[in-house]
Design a protein around this motif. Sequence first.
Motif, short mmCIF file in Angstrom:
data_model
loop_
_atom_site.label_atom_id
_atom_site.label_comp_id
_atom_site.label_asym_id
_atom_site.label_seq_id
_atom_site.Cartn_x
_atom_site.Cartn_y
_atom_site.Cartn_z
N TYR A 175 0.81 -1.21 0.00
CA TYR A 175 0.00 0.00 0.00
C TYR A 175 0.84 1.27 0.00
O TYR A 175 0.56 2.23 -0.70
N PHE A 176 1.90 1.29 0.79
CA PHE A 176 2.71 2.49 0.93
C PHE A 176 3.80 2.62 -0.13
O PHE A 176 4.51 3.61 -0.17
N THR A 177 3.96 1.61 -0.97
CA THR A 177 5.04 1.64 -1.96
C THR A 177 4.59 1.56 -3.40
O THR A 177 5.32 1.95 -4.30
N ASP A 178 3.38 1.07 -3.65
CA ASP A 178 2.95 0.85 -5.03
C ASP A 178 1.45 1.10 -5.15
O ASP A 178 0.67 0.20 -5.38
N LEU A 179 1.06 2.37 -5.02
CA LEU A 179 -0.37 2.70 -5.09
C LEU A 179 -1.03 2.25 -6.39
O LEU A 179 -2.16 1.76 -6.36
N PRO A 180 -0.38 2.37 -7.56
CA PRO A 180 -1.05 1.92 -8.78
C PRO A 180 -1.35 0.42 -8.78
O PRO A 180 -2.29 -0.02 -9.43
N GLY A 181 -0.55 -0.37 -8.07
CA GLY A 181 -0.75 -1.81 -8.06
C GLY A 181 -1.50 -2.33 -6.85
O GLY A 181 -1.64 -3.54 -6.67
N TRP A 182 -1.97 -1.43 -6.02
CA TRP A 182 -2.65 -1.83 -4.78
C TRP A 182 -4.15 -1.61 -4.93
O TRP A 182 -4.57 -0.65 -5.57
N PRO A 183 -4.99 -2.45 -4.36
CA PRO A 183 -4.67 -3.65 -3.58
C PRO A 183 -4.55 -4.87 -4.47
O PRO A 183 -5.13 -4.91 -5.56
N SER A 184 -3.86 -5.87 -3.99
CA SER A 184 -3.72 -7.11 -4.74
C SER A 184 -5.03 -7.90 -4.67
O SER A 184 -5.85 -7.71 -3.76
N ALA A 185 -5.17 -8.82 -5.62
CA ALA A 185 -6.36 -9.68 -5.61
C ALA A 185 -6.41 -10.51 -4.34
O ALA A 185 -7.48 -10.78 -3.79
N THR A 186 -5.24 -10.90 -3.84
CA THR A 186 -5.17 -11.70 -2.61
C THR A 186 -5.67 -10.89 -1.42
O THR A 186 -6.43 -11.39 -0.59
N ALA A 187 -5.23 -9.62 -1.32
CA ALA A 187 -5.67 -8.77 -0.21
C ALA A 187 -7.18 -8.57 -0.24
O ALA A 187 -7.84 -8.61 0.80
N LEU A 188 -7.72 -8.35 -1.42
CA LEU A 188 -9.17 -8.16 -1.55
C LEU A 188 -9.93 -9.42 -1.13
O LEU A 188 -10.93 -9.35 -0.41
N ARG A 189 -9.44 -10.57 -1.57
CA ARG A 189 -10.10 -11.84 -1.23
C ARG A 189 -10.04 -12.09 0.28
O ARG A 189 -11.04 -12.46 0.90
N GLN A 190 -8.88 -11.89 0.87
CA GLN A 190 -8.74 -12.14 2.30
C GLN A 190 -9.59 -11.16 3.12
O GLN A 190 -10.18 -11.54 4.14
N ALA A 191 -9.67 -9.91 2.68
CA ALA A 191 -10.48 -8.94 3.40
C ALA A 191 -11.96 -9.30 3.33
O ALA A 191 -12.69 -9.14 4.31
N ARG A 192 -12.41 -9.79 2.18
CA ARG A 192 -13.81 -10.23 2.06
C ARG A 192 -14.08 -11.40 3.00
O ARG A 192 -15.13 -11.46 3.66
N LEU A 193 -13.15 -12.34 3.06
CA LEU A 193 -13.30 -13.48 3.97
C LEU A 193 -13.34 -13.01 5.41
O LEU A 193 -14.16 -13.48 6.21
N LEU A 194 -12.48 -12.08 5.76
CA LEU A 194 -12.43 -11.57 7.12
C LEU A 194 -13.71 -10.81 7.47
O LEU A 194 -14.22 -10.92 8.59
N GLN A 195 -14.23 -10.07 6.50
CA GLN A 195 -15.47 -9.32 6.73
C GLN A 195 -16.64 -10.26 7.01
O GLN A 195 -17.53 -9.95 7.82
N ALA A 196 -16.66 -11.42 6.36
CA ALA A 196 -17.72 -12.40 6.58
C ALA A 196 -17.49 -13.21 7.85
O ALA A 196 -18.42 -13.53 8.59
N GLU A 197 -16.22 -13.53 8.10
CA GLU A 197 -15.87 -14.40 9.23
C GLU A 197 -15.95 -13.68 10.57
O GLU A 197 -16.40 -14.26 11.57
N GLY A 198 -15.51 -12.42 10.61
CA GLY A 198 -15.37 -11.71 11.88
C GLY A 198 -16.63 -11.64 12.71
O GLY A 198 -16.64 -12.09 13.88
N PRO A 199 -17.74 -11.08 12.19
CA PRO A 199 -18.96 -10.99 13.01
C PRO A 199 -19.50 -12.35 13.41
O PRO A 199 -20.05 -12.52 14.51
N ARG A 200 -19.34 -13.34 12.54
CA ARG A 200 -19.85 -14.67 12.84
C ARG A 200 -19.07 -15.32 14.00
O ARG A 200 -19.65 -15.96 14.88
N VAL A 201 -17.76 -15.12 14.03
CA VAL A 201 -16.91 -15.76 15.04
C VAL A 201 -16.89 -14.97 16.34
O VAL A 201 -16.98 -15.53 17.43
N LEU A 202 -16.78 -13.65 16.24
CA LEU A 202 -16.62 -12.82 17.43
C LEU A 202 -17.93 -12.26 17.97
O LEU A 202 -17.99 -11.85 19.13
N GLY A 203 -18.96 -12.21 17.13
CA GLY A 203 -20.18 -11.52 17.51
C GLY A 203 -20.06 -10.05 17.17
O GLY A 203 -18.95 -9.51 17.06
N ASP A 204 -21.18 -9.39 17.01
CA ASP A 204 -21.16 -8.00 16.52
C ASP A 204 -20.40 -7.06 17.45
O ASP A 204 -19.63 -6.20 17.00
#
Length: 322
Positions: A113-142
Motif C-alpha cells: 500500500y505504501f510503496t505501489d499505489l497503482p498496483g494496490w490492492p492485490s487480488a489476494t488482499a481483496l479476497r482475504q479482506a472479504r473473507l475476514l469481513q464475513a468471518e469476523g462478526p460470525r466468530v466474534l459476535g457483533d
Amino acid sequence: MPQLPTRLVEIVCDESGAEGEHLVGGETTVFSHSSIQLTSDEAARILAEVRERIGTPITTEYKSSRLMRNREVVTWLLNEDGPIHGVARVYLLDKAYFLLVLLVDVLMGESTYFTDLPGWPSATALRQARLLQAEGPRVLGDERWSTFGDAANRLLRARWRRDTGDPSEPMFTLLEQDRPNGLLGALRGRRERADAYRTWRDAQGVLATIDPLIPAVARTIQQWSDDGAAVAILHDETSALTPGRTALLRSQLRLSELRRIDSGTDDRIQVADFLAGIARRIAEHALRGVADPELAELLRPYVDPGSLWADEPSWSVLTSAG
C-alpha cells in the motif's frame, strides 16, 4: 521524429466523508471522491441554476448536505440530460472494508500500500479482506467485532497517544482471549509483523497515511489518464495532500499538477462537492440496506467500477452489477 506533447486533462475534485485515518466508529461509513472535467463558465451556470431552483440569493455558497434536502435539484444534476453527465466520475470506498484490506495487506501480504499505489490492492488482499469481513462478526459476535475494528484502526493509524500504551496490544489481546481459527487465527500469529509495521510507521512521519483520500486520488488519476493523458488536478483544500504525498503520487502516476483551492473561491470545486456529497449519502443508504432506488439508478453512470467495495447487495444497487 519529434515526440508529440502529451494531452493534458484538467479535472476538479472534492471528497465527502473525510475523517482522516479514523476509519470506523466515526460519523460516516463511506468515503467518496468526485472528479469532473468542467470549465469555470460551465460551473457558474450550474450554480446559477441551482440557486434559481432552490430560490436563494446569488451570494450563498451551497454544500451537498443542503442539496440533498431538495430532491428535484439532485435528480436534475444527476440526470442523463443534466449538466455533469458524461464528464464526471465518483470513487466510492467502504471505510470498514478499506480497514480490513489494509490490515491483511500489512499483516498477511507484501505491504504494497505504501510503496505501489497503482498496483494496490492485490487480488489476494481483496479476497482475504472479504473473507475476514464475513468471518469476523460470525466468530466474534457483533460487539466484539466492533471492538476488533477499533483496535485494528488504532494499530494501523499514525497518530496515537503514547501514554495509552502499545497500539498493537488491544487487537492481539482480543485475539488471544478468543483464540479463533481461520483467518482471524492466522492474524493472531502476526504480532511481530505488526510491531515491525509500527516501527516503520513511526520512522516515516507524516508521509505514510491510511487516509482514504490518497488511494482515491491515485485511482482518479488512473481513470483520467487511461488513454495516456497527463492529469492536472484542482482539489478542494485538504491537509492530507501534503507536498510529500503529492510528490509520491506524481512519481508513480501521470500526475502533471495538483493545486489546492478553496471551494468558496472556485465554482468548479462547489460542483465537485455536490457530486461527492450526494454520492456518499446515496451509497451510505445502500450500504445500510435502505437504498433509494431512483437516486441509486441516477448515480450509476458516475460510479467508478474500481471503487473499494465488498458488500454485494449494495454494490448491485449502485452499479447493477452483482
